[in-house]
Design a protein around this motif. Structure first.
Motif, PDB file in Angstrom:
ATOM      1  N   GLY A  40       0.894  -1.264  -0.056  1.00  0.00           N
ATOM      2  CA  GLY A  40      -0.012   0.006  -0.092  1.00  0.00           C
ATOM      3  C   GLY A  40       0.776   1.175  -0.024  1.00  0.00           C
ATOM      4  N   LYS A  41       2.012   1.116   0.424  1.00  0.00           N
ATOM      5  CA  LYS A  41       2.886   2.343   0.410  1.00  0.00           C
ATOM      6  C   LYS A  41       3.448   2.441  -0.949  1.00  0.00           C
ATOM      7  CE  LYS A  41       4.018   4.298   3.377  1.00  0.00           C
ATOM      8  NZ  LYS A  41       3.707   5.881   3.889  1.00  0.00           N
ATOM      9  N   ILE A  42       3.200   1.881  -1.827  1.00  0.00           N
ATOM     10  CA  ILE A  42       3.391   2.108  -3.590  1.00  0.00           C
ATOM     11  C   ILE A  42       2.818   3.237  -3.911  1.00  0.00           C
ATOM     12  CG2 ILE A  42       3.612   1.324  -5.840  1.00  0.00           C
ATOM     13  CD1 ILE A  42       4.029  -1.633  -4.746  1.00  0.00           C
ATOM     14  N   PRO A  43       3.502   4.537  -4.367  1.00  0.00           N
ATOM     15  CA  PRO A  43       2.600   5.531  -4.360  1.00  0.00           C
ATOM     16  C   PRO A  43       1.540   5.710  -5.753  1.00  0.00           C
ATOM     17  CG  PRO A  43       4.842   6.013  -5.217  1.00  0.00           C
ATOM     18  CD  PRO A  43       4.900   4.472  -4.727  1.00  0.00           C
ATOM     19  N   ILE A  44       1.844   4.640  -6.659  1.00  0.00           N
ATOM     20  CA  ILE A  44       0.910   4.890  -7.842  1.00  0.00           C
ATOM     21  C   ILE A  44      -0.176   3.523  -7.685  1.00  0.00           C
ATOM     22  CG2 ILE A  44       0.657   4.555 -10.246  1.00  0.00           C
ATOM     23  CD1 ILE A  44       3.808   5.458 -10.424  1.00  0.00           C
TER      24      ILE A  44
END
Length: 179
Positions: A40-44
């Motif tokens: 969930g920390k992946i920005p896209i």
């Protein structure tokens, strides 16, 4: 000691959730679980990528259990849902963010709901994925009102309902159109 805790609390409240770091074991575990092992920390498109994480438990557990296969699917999904409520509640209350986009365990659980009872063929996985994302993004009634539930339950509930909508469409497609 109290003065130091108050100062730390004030510093935490002035930071954005992305700047805050979990400072105790419970919060770190909750953060790890709620973000789908940090996916969930992946920005896209964290919600879309989080939904893709749901494929893994489906591929691992959906064909196991023999005559209890359906029960297996239900209990695994229920476990993810309950863990999601706990983890989301900890994250929401710690970081003071009502429904953070980096929390994706709700997408994982909702996608798992949409696949209960269906064989995890690539066609079923793809159709359920597309339908689930549509329902999760558009939030047709009454999905939106489930977001208003308190804390982690509100984070999880709207995606479970989107999963139920998807399941209904999947049932129609499989039962009546042989997909």
């Amino acid at each position: 000691m109290e003065k130091q805790e108050v100062q730390q609390q004030e510093n935490t409240q002035n930071q954005t959730p992305q700047e805050q770091a979990p400072d105790d074991f419970k919060t770190m575990v909750a953060f790890m679980l709620s973000t789908g092992l940090f996916v969930g920390k992946i920005p896209i498109a964290p919600g879309t990528i989080g939904t893709l994480v749901g494929i893994f438990p489906i591929l691992i557990y959906w064909t196991r259990g023999g005559e209890y296969q359906l029960w297996n699917q239900i209990f695994i999904t229920l476990a993810v849902f309950l863990i999601g409520i706990w983890a989301s509640t900890v994250v929401v209350e710690t970081f003071k963010d009502k429904d953070p986009e980096y929390v994706v365990i709700d997408e994982i659980a909702g996608y798992m709901v949409s696949m209960i009872g269906f064989y995890p063929s690539w066609q079923h996985l793809l159709i359920a994925f597309i339908l689930f994302r549509i329902f999760d993004i558009l939030k047709p009634p009454p999905i939106k009102m489930f977001e208003k539930l308190p804390s982690g339950l509100g984070v999880m509930a709207d995606d479970i309902i989107a999963g139920i909508y998807t399941w209904i469409i999947m049932f129609i497609l499989v039962k009546f159109f042989g997909i």
